[in-house]
Design a protein around this motif. Structure first.
Motif, PDB file in Angstrom:
ATOM      1  N   CYS A   1       5.100   0.358 -14.967  1.00 10.95           N
ATOM      2  CA  CYS A   1       6.023  -0.148 -13.943  1.00 10.95           C
ATOM      3  C   CYS A   1       5.781  -1.629 -13.696  1.00 10.95           C
TER       4      CYS A   1
ATOM      5  N   CYS B   1       8.093   5.455 -15.297  1.00 11.78           N
ATOM      6  CA  CYS B   1       6.869   6.100 -14.790  1.00 11.78           C
ATOM      7  C   CYS B   1       6.733   7.498 -15.367  1.00 11.78           C
TER       8      CYS B   1
ATOM      9  N   CYS C   1      -0.334   8.480  -9.469  1.00 14.57           N
ATOM     10  CA  CYS C   1      -0.394   7.279 -10.319  1.00 14.57           C
ATOM     11  C   CYS C   1      -1.627   7.272 -11.220  1.00 14.57           C
ATOM     12  N   VAL C   2      -1.411   6.999 -12.505  1.00 17.07           N
ATOM     13  CA  VAL C   2      -2.514   6.949 -13.474  1.00 17.07           C
ATOM     14  C   VAL C   2      -2.799   5.513 -13.926  1.00 17.07           C
TER      15      VAL C   2
ATOM     16  N   CYS D   1      -1.097   3.339 -15.468  1.00 18.36           N
ATOM     17  CA  CYS D   1      -0.738   3.019 -16.854  1.00 18.36           C
ATOM     18  C   CYS D   1      -0.220   1.591 -16.956  1.00 18.36           C
ATOM     19  N   SER D   2       0.298   1.064 -15.865  1.00 20.08           N
ATOM     20  CA  SER D   2       0.832  -0.305 -15.736  1.00 20.08           C
ATOM     21  C   SER D   2       2.252  -0.460 -16.267  1.00 20.08           C
TER      22      SER D   2
HETATM   23  S1  SF4 Z   1       1.138   2.524 -12.993  1.00 15.64           S
HETATM   24 FE1  SF4 Z   1       3.286   2.672 -12.390  1.00 15.64          FE
HETATM   25  S2  SF4 Z   1       4.314   3.690 -14.100  1.00 15.64           S
HETATM   26 FE2  SF4 Z   1       2.097   4.041 -14.338  1.00 15.64          FE
HETATM   27  S3  SF4 Z   1       1.725   5.982 -13.304  1.00 15.64           S
HETATM   28 FE3  SF4 Z   1       1.356   4.392 -11.779  1.00 15.64          FE
HETATM   29  S4  SF4 Z   1       3.320   4.202 -10.725  1.00 15.64           S
HETATM   30 FE4  SF4 Z   1       3.738   5.284 -12.637  1.00 15.64          FE
END
Ligand code: SF4
Ligand SMILES: Cc1cc2nc3c(=O)[nH]c(=O)nc-3n(C[C@H](O)[C@H](O)[C@H](O)COP(=O)(O)OP(=O)(O)OC[C@H]3O[C@@H](n4cnc5c(N)ncnc54)[C@H](O)[C@@H]3O)c2cc1C
Ligand code: SF4
Length: 765
Positions: free
Chosen positions: A727, A700, A721-722, A724-725
């Motif tokens: 995780c 992350c 959380c952005v 991004c996927s």
């Molecule tokens: S999608 Fe997952 S890895 Fe990406 S920012 Fe959100 S929690 Fe972090």
């Protein structure tokens, strides 16, 4: 009082969320390649502590080595005493690699310090085996199907013997790169040589210690061989992971009187099956065996016939004791890697520091070079003297060259003429290079990640970066302007609201079109003008105060940061392989508040700006200019845009990940964090599948401790959380799913697949 409220606000926004750190492991790429050429790391040390992943990484590494053209070429000139491959460690991953290497006719040797599969051989007797993920079939011939330790060991040994793998019994002490091969040193033996080395030594480092008096007594064991040894004895097990829980269960079932001491109030890291069995045993004590839980307790000391615990209420409790099993994990064998010059993630070496310093220096030059801000300390002149690289001189030459070329480029109404004006400015090249990076690294990200979510997200980010964030302001709008579309009528009226006329460049400030995508306060310059630009004020208000909050309510902050913003575009593409470099932990989470300071700063300037428009003959207008760009060094433009957004934001990319600016400093993100506290977006977790491997947390790049939500089955709601996927995509067991709560409070999962494991499972069923 102020401090108290700041602390409460910080807690509400950022520090209330879990903030675990990430375990240090050797720094490897997705194929296990490390910093020493020719050495591949496989198995547990690549991050996922599961049998199937050990098999997969081992077999895949051998196949990759066999198919490597450099390796094939080197094999054509046989060298005396140099093998094709040496595998260090005869565990699950090492033997899987050997079986595959043998199948591909490589001359390979396994070196094992104990016995083949020693980790499995040391599992407690009759330990149940969980072969996650159920639908995964690892590459290679070595496979596991058994559900209990003894059967597992039998099937592994049988397959090893069938493949003719007989490891050399020795301990490897070092690996050195020599000119034509790798030298493998053995404890008390002659060194061996090979073209390639696979390191498969598992997490067989030191057992973590309790560090209490009495730990050296002979009744203290780190391994449980046979639970029957504890029958009718008072046994203390310490720990809260699967090993501790499985040991406690096995001992209690074998008739021991077990006390399980764990420092936390709940078992968040262990598999839910183990927690359920443990709790069932804790209430069904019989005369022969029993299990008592001491949560939130610590071992104070171990004595010959007793142990002393500090319990949840702070009191000391002495209990009778004949055996102690501290099962609080092992340190990965990092010294082995450090000794051999293999970089460990998160550890800094002189070369790392030097490369960071050099890249930061480059960014200092780049951002001063391309910037139009008033740069303090004569830096701009200095940079202009050295490496000025002024493109306007080149384009002036082209325009004054005469002939057809000169005439074409001298006419701004032609495409070439428009580009010649835009390309006379330095920021044109910066933006073009930025777009190219997003495109090139975006293609690589799509190929690497292979999920529909990543493909669609990357294509969207790339298109937004190229069209409204480059072609529109730099070429299309100016070209339309030079062809008279904004001279009069509706076109002229619209242009006056958004792109005021000036007497240089294209004759209008088309660069303001970046504001179509970069909302206030990420881009403040359309709001803080001497006279109000009503087009931008109305559009900007709708963006920042209506559209973005609505988007966030449904999809989370990532709808903007992960799908639209140009900072996100670069971070998700060029930053894709640097995600794991973002630091985690409580201290770093406090630094998330830097963005709140910048947001406050922007709000103060906005207030003064509005007062300046209402009362033009006061000090307010001058104050705005001073705060924005006037005060040397400490002005908003220089500190926020140039130093944090530019030099640090990009300069820390390859050492602290691509989201440093987004996570810590961006004032728009800071505003969105507040909106995101009211979002319905969540990352849902199927707790039963979580093996607490920490992979999700480690990838992350917003520093979120995803695992600590997932293994408790709590939907992830950290506002950082952005989307991004990473995780969701990296989770080896397909635990995580993007989604949101609907109005009735029911989870609604996103239809766009983001987890390869889940997609494979759905296809198989
Ligand atoms: S999608 Fe997952 S890895 Fe990406 S920012 Fe959100 S929690 Fe972090
Ligand atoms: C108690 C316990 C329970 C587990 N339960 C499960 C489960 O139910 N399901 C599941 O999927 N996974 C489980 N695992 C995880 C699984 O065992 C590991 O993922 C797997 O063993 C990793 O394989 P590896 O080859 O990477 O490492 P290992 O199997 O640990 O093998 C490493 C080998 O390297 C050797 N070695 C170390 N240093 C040297 C050296 N310097 N020179 C030569 N040889 C060396 C060691 O002796 C060892 O044999 C469990 C692990 C433990 C500890
Ligand atoms: S949710 Fe996180 S900790 Fe749990 S299995 Fe997936 S990656 Fe590992």
């Amino acid at each position: 009082v102020a401090f108290h409220w700041i602390a409460r606000y910080t807690h509400w926004l950022h520090t209330r969320w879990p903030a675990g750190t990430v375990e240090r492991l050797p720094l490897v790429d997705e194929y296990g390649a490390c910093s020493v050429p020719g050495v591949t790391v496989v198995g547990d040390l690549t991050g996922v502590p599961l049998l199937k992943f050990a098999l997969q990484t081992g077999a895949a590494a051998a196949a990759r080595i066999a198919g490597d053209p450099d390796f094939q070429k080197a094999r054509t000139t046989p060298q005396q005493g140099v093998r094709d491959l040496i595998i260090v460690g005869g565990g699950v991953a090492g033997i899987a690699a050997a079986v595959e290497a043998r199948r591909r006719s490589l001359d390979c040797l396994v070196i094992e310090a104990n016995q083949p599969f020693s980790t499995v051989a040391n599992f407690p007797a009759r330990k149940p085996i969980y072969v996650y993920p159920a639908d995964m079939r690892p590459d290679g011939r070595l496979q596991v199907t058994a559900d209990v330790k003894e059967a597992l060991l039998d099937e592994l040994q049988r397959q090893r013997r069938d493949a003719g793998i007989e490891p050399l019994n020795a301990r490897v002490t070092a690996i050195h790169r020599e000119s034509d091969a790798l030298r493998v040193d053995l404890a008390g033996g002659e060194p061996l040589r090979a073209r390639r080395v696979i390191v498969a030594i598992g997490r067989s480092g030191e057992f973590r210690k309790l560090n209490v008096p009495g730990e050296e007594l002979p009744k203290v064991y780190n391994r449980l061989h046979d639970p029957r040894e504890g029958k009718r004895k008072n046994v203390l097990v310490v720990g809260g992971g699967d090993s501790a829980l499985e040991a406690a269960i096995a001992l209690a079932e074998a008739g021991a009187k077990v006390t399980l001491s764990y420092r936390k109030p709940e078992f968040s890291r262990a598999k839910s099956e183990n927690v359920e069995r443990l709790k069932a045993l804790a209430v069904s004590a019989s005369d022969s065996g029993s299990l008592a839980l001491e949560l939130q307790s610590r071992v104070v000391r171990i004595e010959r016939e007793t142990v002393v615990l500090r319990t949840a209420d702070g009191a000391e409790k002495r209990i009778p004791n004949e055996m102690v099993y501290p099962m609080i994990g092992r340190e990965a064998p990092l010294d082995f890697f450090r000794r051999n010059g293999i970089a460990v993630a998160g550890e800094w070496r002189p070369a790392t520091i030097a490369s960071l310093a050099l890249f930061l220096l480059f960014c200092v030059w780049l951002y001063h070079w391309k910037s139009d801000y008033s740069i303090p300390l004569g830096l701009k002149d200095t940079f202009n003297r050295f490496l000025g690289l002024d493109p306007s001189a080149f384009w002036n030459g082209v325009r004054s060259a005469g002939g057809a070329v000169g005439t074409y480029f001298n006419n701004p109404a032609t495409l070439g003429g428009t580009i010649a004006i835009s390309a006379s400015g330095r920021s044109f090249y910066y933006t073009l290079a930025y777009c190219l990076c997003v495109l090139i690294f975006g293609i690589r990200r799509i190929r690497r990640r292979k999920t529909p979510y990543v493909t669609r997200q990357t294509v969207t980010l790339t298109l937004i970066q190229w069209i409204p964030l480059f072609l529109l302001p730099e070429i299309l709008l100016p070209w339309m302007g030079h062809n008279g579309l904004f001279d009069s009528g509706f076109g002229g009226w619209i242009a006056d609201q958004f792109f005021p006329a000036v007497d240089y460049g294209h004759g209008r400030e088309y660069w303001r079109a970046y504001g179509f995508i970069l909302a206030w306060p990420l881009m403040v310059w359309n709001w803080f003008t001497d006279q109000p630009l009503w087009g931008w004020l109305i559009l900007g208000f709708i963006q920042t105060c209506v559209l973005i909050p609505l988007m966030i309510r449904r999809w989370g902050k990532g709808a903007y940061c992960g799908w639209i913003c140009s900072c996100g575009a670069l971070a998700e593409t060029m930053g894709d392989t640097h995600r794991h470099k973002m630091p985690h932990g409580p201290v770093w989470n406090r630094l998330n508040m830097i963005g709140q300071v910048f947001l406050l700063w922007a709000l103060v300037i906005l207030l003064i700006r509005v007062l300046g428009w209402i009362f033009p003959n006061t000090l307010f207008p001058a104050a705005v200019r001073a705060l924005l760009n006037g005060i040397p060094i400490l002005n908003y433009g220089y500190v926020v845009d140039l130093i944090f957004g530019g030099i640090l934001g990009v300069g820390l990319y390859f050492h602290f990940s691509g989201r440093v600016w987004c996570r810590f400093a961006c004032p728009l993100a800071a505003l969105m964090h507040i909106y995101a506290r009211f979002t319905r977006f969540r990352i849902f977790a199927d707790k039963k599948k979580c093996i607490s491997c920490n992979v999700c947390t480690s990838v992350c790049h917003q520093g979120i401790d995803v695992m600590n939500f997932a293994n408790k089955g709590e939907p992830m709601q950290d506002p950082q959380c952005v989307r991004c996927s990473a995780c969701v995509q990296s989770c080896p067991t397909g635990v995580l799913t993007f989604g949101r709560y609907d109005a009735a409070g029911n989870p609604r999962y996103d239809p766009l697949p983001a987890s390869r494991v889940q997609s494979t499972e759905q296809k198989t069923h």
